[in-house]
Scaffold this motif. Structure first.
Motif, PDB file in Angstrom:
ATOM      1  N   ILE A   1      -7.149   9.694   5.281  1.00  0.00           N
ATOM      2  CA  ILE A   1      -6.729   9.276   3.947  1.00  0.00           C
ATOM      3  C   ILE A   1      -5.607  10.168   3.419  1.00  0.00           C
ATOM      4  N   ALA A   2      -4.839  10.766   4.322  1.00  0.00           N
ATOM      5  CA  ALA A   2      -3.732  11.622   3.898  1.00  0.00           C
ATOM      6  C   ALA A   2      -2.741  10.810   3.074  1.00  0.00           C
ATOM      7  N   SER A   3      -2.213  11.421   2.036  1.00  0.00           N
ATOM      8  CA  SER A   3      -1.269  10.743   1.155  1.00  0.00           C
ATOM      9  C   SER A   3       0.148  10.858   1.695  1.00  0.00           C
ATOM     10  N   PHE A   4       0.934   9.805   1.518  1.00  0.00           N
ATOM     11  CA  PHE A   4       2.345   9.862   1.888  1.00  0.00           C
ATOM     12  C   PHE A   4       3.208  10.262   0.702  1.00  0.00           C
ATOM     13  N   ALA A   5       2.578  10.565  -0.433  1.00  0.00           N
ATOM     14  CA  ALA A   5       3.326  11.006  -1.610  1.00  0.00           C
ATOM     15  C   ALA A   5       3.942  12.372  -1.359  1.00  0.00           C
ATOM     16  N   ASP A   6       5.133  12.592  -1.897  1.00  0.00           N
ATOM     17  CA  ASP A   6       5.785  13.883  -1.780  1.00  0.00           C
ATOM     18  C   ASP A   6       5.131  14.884  -2.732  1.00  0.00           C
ATOM     19  N   PRO A   7       5.160  16.166  -2.409  1.00  0.00           N
ATOM     20  CA  PRO A   7       4.595  17.179  -3.303  1.00  0.00           C
ATOM     21  C   PRO A   7       5.225  17.097  -4.694  1.00  0.00           C
ATOM     22  N   GLY A   8       4.385  17.047  -5.714  1.00  0.00           N
ATOM     23  CA  GLY A   8       4.880  16.988  -7.078  1.00  0.00           C
ATOM     24  C   GLY A   8       5.303  15.611  -7.548  1.00  0.00           C
ATOM     25  N   GLN A   9       5.226  14.618  -6.687  1.00  0.00           N
ATOM     26  CA  GLN A   9       5.647  13.266  -7.056  1.00  0.00           C
ATOM     27  C   GLN A   9       4.656  12.635  -8.021  1.00  0.00           C
ATOM     28  N   LYS A  10       5.174  11.836  -8.951  1.00  0.00           N
ATOM     29  CA  LYS A  10       4.316  11.123  -9.899  1.00  0.00           C
ATOM     30  C   LYS A  10       3.478  10.095  -9.156  1.00  0.00           C
ATOM     31  N   THR A  11       2.165  10.098  -9.397  1.00  0.00           N
ATOM     32  CA  THR A  11       1.260   9.163  -8.735  1.00  0.00           C
ATOM     33  C   THR A  11       0.298   8.563  -9.750  1.00  0.00           C
ATOM     34  N   ALA A  12      -0.352   7.488  -9.332  1.00  0.00           N
ATOM     35  CA  ALA A  12      -1.404   6.858 -10.128  1.00  0.00           C
ATOM     36  C   ALA A  12      -2.654   6.761  -9.259  1.00  0.00           C
ATOM     37  N   PRO A  13      -3.822   7.127  -9.805  1.00  0.00           N
ATOM     38  CA  PRO A  13      -5.044   7.091  -8.990  1.00  0.00           C
ATOM     39  C   PRO A  13      -5.584   5.677  -8.836  1.00  0.00           C
ATOM     40  N   ALA A  14      -5.845   5.285  -7.605  1.00  0.00           N
ATOM     41  CA  ALA A  14      -6.523   4.021  -7.272  1.00  0.00           C
ATOM     42  C   ALA A  14      -5.996   2.832  -8.066  1.00  0.00           C
ATOM     43  N   PRO A  15      -4.704   2.536  -7.997  1.00  0.00           N
ATOM     44  CA  PRO A  15      -4.162   1.442  -8.810  1.00  0.00           C
ATOM     45  C   PRO A  15      -4.789   0.088  -8.507  1.00  0.00           C
TER      46      PRO A  15
ATOM     47  N   PRO B   1      -2.392   0.224   6.080  1.00  0.00           N
ATOM     48  CA  PRO B   1      -1.405  -0.598   6.782  1.00  0.00           C
ATOM     49  C   PRO B   1      -0.320   0.261   7.422  1.00  0.00           C
ATOM     50  N   GLY B   2       0.166  -0.161   8.583  1.00  0.00           N
ATOM     51  CA  GLY B   2       1.250   0.560   9.228  1.00  0.00           C
ATOM     52  C   GLY B   2       0.861   1.983   9.571  1.00  0.00           C
ATOM     53  N   LEU B   3       1.790   2.896   9.334  1.00  0.00           N
ATOM     54  CA  LEU B   3       1.570   4.312   9.647  1.00  0.00           C
ATOM     55  C   LEU B   3       1.208   5.056   8.370  1.00  0.00           C
ATOM     56  N   THR B   4       0.007   4.748   7.848  1.00  0.00           N
ATOM     57  CA  THR B   4      -0.510   5.467   6.681  1.00  0.00           C
ATOM     58  C   THR B   4      -1.785   6.220   7.026  1.00  0.00           C
ATOM     59  N   THR B   5      -2.079   6.325   8.297  1.00  0.00           N
ATOM     60  CA  THR B   5      -3.155   7.183   8.764  1.00  0.00           C
ATOM     61  C   THR B   5      -2.722   7.843  10.064  1.00  0.00           C
ATOM     62  N   GLY B   6      -3.221   9.031  10.294  1.00  0.00           N
ATOM     63  CA  GLY B   6      -2.903   9.731  11.523  1.00  0.00           C
ATOM     64  C   GLY B   6      -3.949   9.567  12.602  1.00  0.00           C
TER      65      GLY B   6
ATOM     66  N   ALA C   1      -0.516  14.429  12.028  1.00  0.00           N
ATOM     67  CA  ALA C   1      -0.235  14.518  10.592  1.00  0.00           C
ATOM     68  C   ALA C   1       0.849  13.515  10.218  1.00  0.00           C
ATOM     69  N   LEU C   2       0.684  12.877   9.076  1.00  0.00           N
ATOM     70  CA  LEU C   2       1.624  11.824   8.676  1.00  0.00           C
ATOM     71  C   LEU C   2       3.084  12.285   8.600  1.00  0.00           C
ATOM     72  N   PRO C   3       3.388  13.424   7.968  1.00  0.00           N
ATOM     73  CA  PRO C   3       4.800  13.835   7.935  1.00  0.00           C
ATOM     74  C   PRO C   3       5.409  13.972   9.323  1.00  0.00           C
ATOM     75  N   THR C   4       4.640  14.530  10.243  1.00  0.00           N
ATOM     76  CA  THR C   4       5.112  14.670  11.625  1.00  0.00           C
ATOM     77  C   THR C   4       5.351  13.312  12.262  1.00  0.00           C
ATOM     78  N   LEU C   5       4.420  12.389  12.065  1.00  0.00           N
ATOM     79  CA  LEU C   5       4.544  11.069  12.666  1.00  0.00           C
ATOM     80  C   LEU C   5       5.682  10.270  12.057  1.00  0.00           C
ATOM     81  N   HIS C   6       5.857  10.365  10.746  1.00  0.00           N
ATOM     82  CA  HIS C   6       6.957   9.644  10.105  1.00  0.00           C
ATOM     83  C   HIS C   6       8.310  10.155  10.588  1.00  0.00           C
ATOM     84  N   GLU C   7       8.406  11.449  10.792  1.00  0.00           N
ATOM     85  CA  GLU C   7       9.644  12.011  11.337  1.00  0.00           C
ATOM     86  C   GLU C   7       9.829  11.557  12.788  1.00  0.00           C
ATOM     87  N   ARG C   8       8.767  11.604  13.567  1.00  0.00           N
ATOM     88  CA  ARG C   8       8.840  11.248  14.989  1.00  0.00           C
ATOM     89  C   ARG C   8       9.268   9.795  15.182  1.00  0.00           C
TER      90      ARG C   8
END
Length: 335
Positions: free
Chosen positions: A20-34, A132-137, A311-318
């Motif tokens: 359940i790792a988040s793809f949000a950037d550090p400090g980015q504005k988010t909304a819980p469980a929209p 969906p897609g690459l939102t889990t590692g 980890a998602l950041p690694t996979l998204h870069e890869r």
């Protein structure tokens, strides 16, 4: 699923589950469980709405609906075919079911039940697919990289790939009100809030131009619209002017809006969190060829292969989904 482990005499070591790792950037504005909150709001206004899940309420934000409307919530257990069959039966009685599970299970395990029980009779059954897609590692067992390719060929099925919390919150009541079955690629947990800065409103079946640009036009869906907007800003530092068109509805596709933007001499790039096979790129390419534009379209998408775990950041870069990789690809194309 986060855990903290400590070794005596050392500082706690933080570990985040790839599930359940988040793809949000550090400090980015988010909304819980929209999604969960939007479904509760819609259900307050429409007493026909019911919720179902296949033992994944907490991991698809359906638990929020279950707490608010326990008498309108059905826990079906780990039985996705039963989930969709029951949802179809509820729709036959005039109810408006939202049925949640992971996208891989919806697309791979229970396709026939959705197709024949809901799509063929054109019932208002709303499938909510998590991860969906690459939102889990967690690797190929949970990465739904081909879900849109699987579902695009199903008659009557509407497919929505939302960018952020704004898309999800506004899409839910429109999906409830729409005719026929729908499939929502769910972003869950703390979801980035991005589109509120662009005067955007979600309209089912419509693409929207978020920003103009003279050199490049991005056509994107899902979380890749967030990345497209970030890449557009980064490319401005290279004196590259980028337009961004967000196409959250993959089917039915708003070819008119997209083709109007592609019918220029700008570099055309599609961006999606999905396999290069059968998703947004091929939807756009088909529309271009059908219209006779003779336009080259460059895809930014996941490769046609089973992806790694990690980890998602690694996979998204890869796999080319990071802003840095997008910028590099555009600059290489422009020469």
């Amino acid at each position: 699923m986060s855990a903290t482990t400590a070794v005596k005499g050392t500082a706690p070591k933080l570990k985040t589950s790839a599930m359940i790792a988040s793809f949000a950037d550090p400090g980015q504005k988010t909304a819980p469980a929209p999604f969960g909150h939007a479904l509760v709001k819609a259900a307050q206004e429409n007493d026909k709405i019911v919720g179902l899940t296949a033992d994944l309420g907490k991991y698809t934000d359906m638990h929020i609906f279950a707490k608010a409307f326990p008498e309108r919530f059905f826990q079906m257990g780990m039985a996705e075919q039963l989930l969709f069959g029951a949802a179809a039966g509820l729709a036959e009685t005039g109810l408006v079911p939202f049925a949640s599970t992971y996208s891989v299970f919806a697309a791979r395990r229970a396709y026939d039940f959705l197709c024949l029980d809901s799509a063929e009779p054109n019932l208002n059954v709303n499938i909510v697919g998590g991860l969906p897609g690459l939102t889990t590692g967690y690797g190929p067992s949970h990465q739904a990289t081909e879900d849109m390719a699987i579902f695009r060929g199903m008659p009557n099925l509407t497919i929505v790939d939302p960018c952020d919390s704004v898309d999800i919150e506004q899409a839910v009541p429109q999906l409830a009100a729409s005719e026929g079955p729908t499939y929502l690629r769910l972003l869950r947990g703390n979801v980035p809030t991005v589109l509120d800065e662009y005067g955007y409103t979600f309209e089912l079946g419509k693409a929207k131009v978020l920003r103009g640009g003279n050199d490049v036009v991005f056509v994107s869906s899902g979380l890749m619209t967030m990345r497209a907007l970030q890449a557009a800003k980064a490319l401005a530092a290279h004196n590259v002017d980028v337009a961004v068109v967000h196409a959250p509805t993959i089917k039915p596709f708003d070819a008119a809006t997209v083709l109007a933007e592609l019918n220029t001499d700008r570099l055309a790039v599609t961006l999606e969190n999905h396999s290069v096979v059968g998703g947004l790129f091929e939807t756009v390419a088909s529309a271009v060829v059908t219209a006779g534009l003779g336009k080259r379209v460059v895809p930014v998408a996941l490769p046609d292969e089973f992806l790694d775990a990690g980890a998602l950041p690694t996979l998204h870069e890869r796999y080319g989904l990071s802003v840095q990789r997008i910028v590099a690809k555009v600059l290489a194309e422009l020469g």
